[in-house]
Design an enzyme around this catalytic site. Sequence first.
Site, mmCIF file in Angstrom:
data_model
loop_
_atom_site.group_PDB
_atom_site.id
_atom_site.type_symbol
_atom_site.label_atom_id
_atom_site.label_comp_id
_atom_site.label_asym_id
_atom_site.label_seq_id
_atom_site.Cartn_x
_atom_site.Cartn_y
_atom_site.Cartn_z
ATOM 1 N N SER A 1 0.799 -1.219 0.000
ATOM 2 C CA SER A 1 0.000 0.000 0.000
ATOM 3 C C SER A 1 0.836 1.276 0.000
ATOM 4 C CB SER A 1 -0.949 -0.003 1.197
ATOM 5 O OG SER A 1 -0.229 -0.079 2.405
ATOM 6 N N HIS B 1 -4.955 -3.411 -2.816
ATOM 7 C CA HIS B 1 -4.565 -2.508 -3.912
ATOM 8 C C HIS B 1 -4.465 -3.221 -5.248
ATOM 9 C CE1 HIS B 1 -3.957 1.010 -1.386
ATOM 10 N NE2 HIS B 1 -3.610 0.121 -0.470
ATOM 11 N N LYS C 1 -11.576 0.553 -2.444
ATOM 12 C CA LYS C 1 -10.520 1.191 -3.251
ATOM 13 C C LYS C 1 -10.920 1.158 -4.731
ATOM 14 C CE LYS C 1 -7.362 1.153 0.469
ATOM 15 N NZ LYS C 1 -6.661 0.343 1.428
#
Length: 337
Positions: free
Chosen positions: A188, A216, A247
Amino acid sequence: MNAFDHELSQRLASLREQELYRELRRIDSPQSSRVEVDGKLVLNFSSNDYLGLANHPTLKRAAIQAIEKYGVGAGASRLVCGSLAPHHELEQALASFKGSQAALTFSTGYAAALGTISALLGKDDIIVLDKLVHACIVDAARLCGAKMRVFSHNDLNELETILQWAANRSASSLNQGRILIVTESVFSMDGDQAPLREIISLKEKYGAWLMLDEAHATGLYGAHRRGLAEERQLDDCIEIQMGTLGKALGATGGYICGSRKLIDLLINRARSFIFSTAPVPAACAAANAAIRLVQSTEGAERCYLLWRLVEKARSAMKEKPARNREPASAIIPLLIG
Ligand SMILES: *Cc1c(COP(=O)(O)O)cnc(C)c1O
């Protein structure tokens, strides 16, 4: 000032002295590549909304429809009476998206890590972490009470040394302790990737389990955009797949994907799942729409655009980031001292 506030003001002053003091910045617009701060429109380079889905009309419509049909609140935790149709629909969509037997959603990725790790491990077990894993995994490791060992970032030799020690230890003790390795696929803060294939051969060699946090990478890598494990064709070798819906998927919530047994165990043992009000229907519906969207042609196009922009940003930078070949991820760290 009373004694309580006096002590807190000393702690705050110490943070300021160390230049660690932080403040919230108010954004007066939706998430986007441009956001409004103090009445000014500024370019946003720090969001995790990688595909621009947080304000996408399809997700908004899904959330609005869910509110109209199911209301705003979930009413209770899932095991009491809060397990609404949108939760089940989202979990079905997640399992088929990730190609796993089953899935479970949590209110956040943080809650998913906390609940899962402490449901699986106890004081007789060993948890092995990459030095750079996210704070939620570190907190979960502390909470579960297992022995914690940390290997230097992506250092396979150190990982193997720890696994040798752990395997010897559980072989010699009566209480067959479990060994769990936890790492991220795309890190991250540094934006680099874990050597997944090598980590998987080590965990198999030493009889450990692997939990992979794809926070991610979900929505961004692989033919079906399942994540980095899919891109490397390793999905089937990972016991516990974790990620966030907040995300690239543009909504909110956390998930765990894996076998039906894993999910049944978590429903029974994950305290952050059991003792917390179920996520709101709107969030589930938005995430479900996002999962459909990332697998569509539009999802592929948005991914393609992201990688083109990453490439453009990298080549425009005077200070070249450490890895300058393929864009490893959409996270480009610039160290400013
Ligand atoms: C953001 C993040 C999480 C937490 O997910 P939330 O849904 O934001 O709570 C977990 N792991 C990693 C690596 C993350 O970057």
